[in-house]
Structures are given as structure tokens and as C-alpha cells.
Scaffold this active site. Structure first.
Site, PDB file in Angstrom:
ATOM      1  N   LYS A 168      46.445  12.701  53.455  1.00  0.00           N
ATOM      2  CA  LYS A 168      46.737  12.543  54.884  1.00  0.00           C
ATOM      3  C   LYS A 168      47.886  11.556  55.059  1.00  0.00           C
ATOM      4  O   LYS A 168      47.962  10.540  54.352  1.00  0.00           O
ATOM      5  CB  LYS A 168      45.483  12.070  55.632  1.00  0.00           C
ATOM      6  CG  LYS A 168      44.404  13.171  55.689  1.00  0.00           C
ATOM      7  CD  LYS A 168      43.299  12.821  56.640  1.00  0.00           C
ATOM      8  CE  LYS A 168      42.141  13.807  56.540  1.00  0.00           C
ATOM      9  NZ  LYS A 168      42.222  14.913  57.468  1.00  0.00           N
TER      10      LYS A 168
ATOM     11  N   HIS B 243      41.060  15.228  49.651  1.00  0.00           N
ATOM     12  CA  HIS B 243      42.174  15.560  50.547  1.00  0.00           C
ATOM     13  C   HIS B 243      42.513  14.421  51.507  1.00  0.00           C
ATOM     14  O   HIS B 243      43.586  14.398  52.078  1.00  0.00           O
ATOM     15  CB  HIS B 243      41.916  16.878  51.285  1.00  0.00           C
ATOM     16  CG  HIS B 243      40.958  16.804  52.430  1.00  0.00           C
ATOM     17  ND1 HIS B 243      39.601  16.833  52.278  1.00  0.00           N
ATOM     18  CD2 HIS B 243      41.176  16.705  53.765  1.00  0.00           C
ATOM     19  CE1 HIS B 243      39.027  16.759  53.466  1.00  0.00           C
ATOM     20  NE2 HIS B 243      39.955  16.683  54.393  1.00  0.00           N
TER      21      HIS B 243
ATOM     22  N   LYS C 129      35.820  18.067  45.461  1.00  0.00           N
ATOM     23  CA  LYS C 129      34.681  17.164  45.571  1.00  0.00           C
ATOM     24  C   LYS C 129      33.534  17.879  46.264  1.00  0.00           C
ATOM     25  O   LYS C 129      33.796  18.866  46.948  1.00  0.00           O
ATOM     26  CB  LYS C 129      35.088  15.895  46.329  1.00  0.00           C
ATOM     27  CG  LYS C 129      35.672  16.213  47.731  1.00  0.00           C
ATOM     28  CD  LYS C 129      35.032  15.499  48.856  1.00  0.00           C
ATOM     29  CE  LYS C 129      33.706  15.952  49.269  1.00  0.00           C
ATOM     30  NZ  LYS C 129      33.613  16.633  50.566  1.00  0.00           N
TER      31      LYS C 129
ATOM     32  N   HIS D 229      35.748  10.373  50.233  1.00  0.00           N
ATOM     33  CA  HIS D 229      36.796  10.086  51.219  1.00  0.00           C
ATOM     34  C   HIS D 229      36.777   8.620  51.677  1.00  0.00           C
ATOM     35  O   HIS D 229      37.802   7.942  51.702  1.00  0.00           O
ATOM     36  CB  HIS D 229      36.632  10.959  52.468  1.00  0.00           C
ATOM     37  CG  HIS D 229      36.670  12.432  52.193  1.00  0.00           C
ATOM     38  ND1 HIS D 229      37.455  12.986  51.215  1.00  0.00           N
ATOM     39  CD2 HIS D 229      36.027  13.481  52.778  1.00  0.00           C
ATOM     40  CE1 HIS D 229      37.301  14.300  51.217  1.00  0.00           C
ATOM     41  NE2 HIS D 229      36.425  14.620  52.154  1.00  0.00           N
TER      42      HIS D 229
ATOM     43  N   ARG E 144      33.641  36.963  43.659  1.00  0.00           N
ATOM     44  CA  ARG E 144      32.855  38.056  43.065  1.00  0.00           C
ATOM     45  C   ARG E 144      32.971  39.359  43.849  1.00  0.00           C
ATOM     46  O   ARG E 144      32.754  40.425  43.311  1.00  0.00           O
ATOM     47  CB  ARG E 144      31.390  37.640  42.951  1.00  0.00           C
ATOM     48  CG  ARG E 144      31.167  36.724  41.744  1.00  0.00           C
ATOM     49  CD  ARG E 144      29.748  36.337  41.594  1.00  0.00           C
ATOM     50  NE  ARG E 144      29.249  35.728  42.814  1.00  0.00           N
ATOM     51  CZ  ARG E 144      28.053  35.165  42.930  1.00  0.00           C
ATOM     52  NH1 ARG E 144      27.232  35.147  41.914  1.00  0.00           N
ATOM     53  NH2 ARG E 144      27.674  34.626  44.055  1.00  0.00           N
TER      54      ARG E 144
HETATM   55  C1  BG6 Z   1      35.184  17.675  53.662  1.00  0.00           C
HETATM   56  C2  BG6 Z   1      33.701  17.640  53.921  1.00  0.00           C
HETATM   57  O1  BG6 Z   1      35.472  17.122  52.424  1.00  0.00           O
HETATM   58  O2  BG6 Z   1      35.849  16.955  54.681  1.00  0.00           O
HETATM   59  C3  BG6 Z   1      33.378  18.208  55.302  1.00  0.00           C
HETATM   60  O3  BG6 Z   1      33.028  18.399  52.928  1.00  0.00           O
HETATM   61  C4  BG6 Z   1      34.204  17.515  56.360  1.00  0.00           C
HETATM   62  O4  BG6 Z   1      32.000  18.101  55.590  1.00  0.00           O
HETATM   63  C5  BG6 Z   1      35.674  17.484  55.989  1.00  0.00           C
HETATM   64  O5  BG6 Z   1      34.022  18.219  57.572  1.00  0.00           O
HETATM   65  C6  BG6 Z   1      36.466  16.623  56.950  1.00  0.00           C
HETATM   66  O6  BG6 Z   1      37.834  16.769  56.674  1.00  0.00           O
HETATM   67  P1  BG6 Z   1      38.904  16.567  57.814  1.00  0.00           P
HETATM   68  O7  BG6 Z   1      40.221  16.651  57.121  1.00  0.00           O
HETATM   69  O8  BG6 Z   1      38.703  17.663  58.812  1.00  0.00           O
HETATM   70  O9  BG6 Z   1      38.633  15.227  58.412  1.00  0.00           O
END
Ligand code: BG6
Length: 487
Positions: free
Chosen positions: A179, A175, A145, A237, A51
């Protein structure tokens, strides 16, 4: 850098929430790395949307500051020429016609709309995209998510998005699936003859999944306080990791072959609800303590709300009710402000049935396969061997340890690098299908409800500790301990 990057078709990638934390800290750096590897076609455009009244130059200046540490300025400026900005509000008409014309100028491009905003905006943004015909052709939408905050709100979002984008155009990103170690789990399990015959309740004692972070919630408090660790990490996750460990071999890597198997695992999870949540789960909230050598405030002070009952730590014992896994506990643990940043899956095998060694040779430890997601992605297999040399037989528990970075001499790409290009390629294998999200909420919902019904606040733990002592008791009650590698 990757060894042999595969090219992708020219694309326009539009990031809603373009000035936000995820875009600046993760998405743009990931795209920059792909650019450095020559994977971003020259006519492709990356468009930030938010925005704020910015223009291209203002946005590029912001990103330049954020990305400058990543690589040489000369290359960064070339990359930023492919980055644009459009100010838009999904709840207002202004700007949408211009934006549509801008995107329409390259009709042959794959179009990716990445919704890196709060889920409350997903429906408004998709509705606008649909009204302007931007869902046509090779268009895809990426949903970050958590999708909703429970089953009902996830269904609402999925229904509304589904009116604009078909399921095959919808990429629900987690994500963790991007990994390296998680993808490697597929290869380790199904590319080696060694593990699969042992991968069952007959030979595996238990599985631990730990995702520990040293950071607190920082400036994400407004989002986090409405979510908490179960919605933020476990429902997505950690369940995805559990599925990758526990699923049956898919017949191929075809997207639905893999996702069908993960879904079966989610459907087989035993319910945790009012009847057993007190025994099977522990929730915690950090208090002031020491993290990474410095004193840090507790969650309530960081948030500015001493009454918050949001959990920043969860430990739980899950079970999968099927033939392969009956009776094998899956212990899950995640939290903020823990002593180290470590994510790993530890698979502990059963003890040998009978020892032929004298007691003075030492104790026989159980074999353990540890898949390290971060830091230093790799695999460790703990074996018992004889201590070298004469003087009697002494048993030692030592790891075969492989760090992917050392073994291959390459830096591991960030998960988003792989996943963003998978969206452009239209490959949804590592993305969540709607039914997976629903099944995950069906399991997580009763836990949240049980916590709410109990009225008990989360247990406090000092920042820099491994969570409330009840989390240790949870696993020790079963005669086991958390994997010391990670502690
Ligand atoms: C995110 C969460 O999806 O994943 C965060 O919203 C978290 O709270 C993060 O810190 C952790 O991701 P990574 O890749 O740093 O382990």
C-alpha cells in the site's frame, strides 16, 4: 496510472486458485491495470489454474465479466489474449505434463507461481512443481497469507516449500506492504529530518493502528471461521505495519537490511499470554445490526453456525521492549462490520511540558501524525495554532492534511500492482522472510492459546458499531481514547 512505469522482463505468471476470490477480485484487475500502463510485455502469459474443467475461452469469459467495469472493452479483449487457463489438481497426475510443456515453451521467461489457495495445498503444489523441474532458472513462488495457522504448521509449510524453492525464490506476500502509505512511511521517516529525532519513547505518547472493515465475512466463511481476526489480520498485516513504524533505520533499502530491522521489532514484542491476555486483549464477534444503511445478519447466521467462537474483532495493547519504545503502548484494533472502512496509523506525541496560555484560550491538544492507508491515502499532521483574528488568543487543533490523490493528481495503484511486478523483478524487500513469519507466530501463538484456555467466547457487538465496549475500556483505562478521525 503511474507517472513513469518501469518495464519488466517477459514473464509467465501462473495463478493457482485462478477462479478464486483473490484472483478474480484483486490479482487479475491489478495485472490489467499494469497492462493498461504498458508494463506487461507482449509475450508474457498469465495462466489461471484451478480444478474446474474450463478452457481458455471459458476462463476469459468469466474474467471479462469481472473486469468489464474497469476499462474499455477493446483494451480488455487485447489483455485477455494474454490470459490462459489450465485445469489441474495438485493431488492428481493428470494435466501436469501438458502444463509443464506449456510453460516450457517460453524457457527464457521469468516464471512466477502464485499460490492463491488454502495453505493446506501449498506443499502439494510445490512438490509437483519440483517434480516437473519448474523450480529451475528464474522461477519464483508466491505464498499468500496466512502461512499456516500456528508456528508448527508454518514451519511444516516453509520446510516443504524450502525443499523445492530456495529462500530467495520464495515471496511471502503481505499486500499491506504494497500500500502506498506503508511505503510512504519509509520515506516520511527516513527522507525527512523532522520526525526521526522525535520518533521514540521520549516524545511519542502512544501509537494506534486501526484496520476497520464494513464488510462481513460473506462467502469466505469456511476459511474465515478457521482463522479469525488474529490470524487473518493481526499476525500479518497489523504486525507488519507495527514493524514499519517501530523499526530502527535500516542502512539501505536492500531487502535484508529492511527485513533484519523488522525482525528485531518482532523479537522485542512483549509476550501476551495466559498471565495478561485478559487485560491486554479484547475479542469480539458481530451480531445483527446495521451496516452501510442496511440491516445485516450477525456472524453466526451468516456462517450458519450458532456455536462458532471465532473472533471477527480484536483490540489489543502491545509493547515493544527496547530502548526506543519502552513504555509506549501500541494499540491495535481490527474488525469486520465496523461503521466505516478505514485503515490508519495514528502516532500521538507527548503533551508540551508546560502551558504558557491562559486556561480560557482553550485546551492544548497533543500533536498527532495520522497516516491514512484507506480510503483516500494520505497524511494528516494535527497542530495547535492560534484562531485567526483579534479578540484574545484562542487555541485551535487543526490538521495539515495531504491527500496523495489530490496532491499528485493520480489514482493510487492497488497494492497488488506493485507487489506482483516486484516478484517478476525479483525484489523481495516488501515480502516477508521466513524468520519474520515465525517470529510473528511466536508472538501470536500464546494469545490464541490464552483465549482457548480461558474458554470465554468472544464478546458480541452489533454490526455497524466500533466493537465491544471492552475495546473502548482497554484504551480508556490508560487515560487515552481511540483516534476520533477514524470514528
Ligand atoms: C485480507 C484478509 O488479507 O485482507 C481479509 O484475508 C481482509 O479478511 C483483507 O478483508 C483486507 O484488505 P484491504 O486491502 O481491503 O484492506
Amino acid at each position: 496510472m503511474t507517472a513513469s512505469p518501469q518495464s519488466v522482463e517477459p514473464f509467465d505468471l501462473v495463478i493457482f486458485g485462478g477462479t478464486g476470490d483473490l484472483a478474480v477480485r484483486k490479482l487479475l484487475p491489478a495485472l490489467f491495470h499494469r497492462f493498461l500502463d504498458g508494463q506487461i510485455p507482449a509475450s508474457s502469459r498469465i495462466v489461471g489454474i484451478a480444478r474446474e474443467a474450463l478452457d481458455d475461452a471459458g476462463y476469459r469469459a468469466q474474467l471479462r465479466e469481472a473486469l468489464i467495469g474497469v476499462c474499455a472493452a477493446a483494451q480488455l479483449d487485447v489483455f485477455l489474449q494474454q490470459v490462459f487457463y489450465r485445469p489441474l489438481d495438485a493431488r492428481k497426475d493428470e494435466g501436469w505434463n501438458d502444463f509443464t510443456a506449456f510453460i516450457g515453451a517460453q524457457p527464457e521467461h521469468v516464471r512466477v507461481f502464485y499460490l492463491s489457495t488454502s495453505p493446506e495445498l501449498f506443499v502439494d503444489i510445490c512438490t509437483r512443481l519440483g517434480q516437473h523441474g519448474l523450480n529451475q532458472g528464474a522461477s519464483r513462488v508466491v505464498l499468500e497469507k496466512p502461512i499456516g495457522r500456528d508456528l508448527a504448521s508454518a514451519n511444516q509449510i516453509n520446510d516443504a516449500v524450502g525443499k523445492v524453492f530456495s529462500e530467495s525464490q520464495t515471496f511471502r506476500i503481505d499486500h499491506y506492504l504494497g500500500k502506498e502509505t506503508v511505503q510512504n512511511l519509509l520515506v516520511l521517516r527516513f527522507g525527512n529530518a523532522l520526525f526521526e529525532p522525535l520518533w521514540n519513547a521520549g516524545h511519542i505518547d502512544h501509537v494506534q493502528i486501526t484496520v476497520a472493515e464494513t464488510l462481513g465475512v460473506g462467502h469466505r466463511g469456511a476459511y474465515y471461521d478457521r482463522a479469525g481476526a488474529l490470524r487473518d489480520m493481526v499476525q500479518n498485516h497489523m504486525l507488519q505495519l507495527l514493524c514499519m513504524v517501530a523499526m530502527e533505520p535500516p542502512s539501505s533499502l536492500a531487502p535484508d537490511a529492511v527485513r533484519d530491522e523488522k525482525l528485531k521489532v518482532l523479537h522485542s514484542l512483549k509476550a501476551i499470554d495466559d498471565s495478561n491476555a485478559a487485560q491486554l486483549t479484547v475479542r469480539g464477534q458481530y451480531r445483527a445490526g446495521v451496516a452501510e444503511g442496511a440491516g445485516v445478519p450477525g456472524y453466526p447466521e451468516e456462517l450458519g453456525n450458532s456455536k462458532s467462537n471465532t473472533e471477527t474483532f480484536v483490540a489489543l495493547k502491545a509493547e515493544i521492549a527496547n530502548w526506543r519504545w519502552a513504555g509506549v503502548p501500541f494499540y491495535l484494533r481490527t474488525g469486520k462490520r465496523l461503521p466505516s472502512r478505514v485503515s490508519e496509523i495514528a502516532v500521538t506525541f507527548k503533551p508540551v511540558p508546560h502551558s504558557i496560555f491562559n486556561p480560557d484560550a482553550g485546551t492544548l491538544s497533543q500533536n498527532r501524525l495520522v497516516l491514512r492507508l484507506q480510503p483516500d491515502e494520505g497524511v494528516k499532521l494535527w497542530l495547535t495554532i492560534k484562531h485567526p483574528g483579534p479578540g484574545g488568543l484562542r487555541l485551535r487543533h487543526v490538521p495539515l492534511d495531504m491527500s496523495f490523490a489530490q496532491a499528485f493528481g493520480v489514482q493510487q495503484p492497488d497494492a497488488y500492482e506493485r507487489l506482483l511486478l516486484d516478484v517478476v523483478r525479483g525484489n523481495p524487500t516488501l515480502f516477508m522472510r521466513r524468520d519474520e513469519v515465525e517470529a510473528a507466530w511466536r508472538w501470536a501463538g500464546p494469545i490464541l492459546a490464552a483465549w482457548a484456555d480461558s474458554g470465554e467466547p468472544p464478546r458480541p457487538y452489533a454490526a455497524g458499531s466500533w466493537g465491544p465496549s471492552a475495546a473502548v475500556a482497554l484504551i480508556e483505562r490508560d487515560g487515552r481514547t481511540w483516534n476520533e478521525d477514524s470514528e
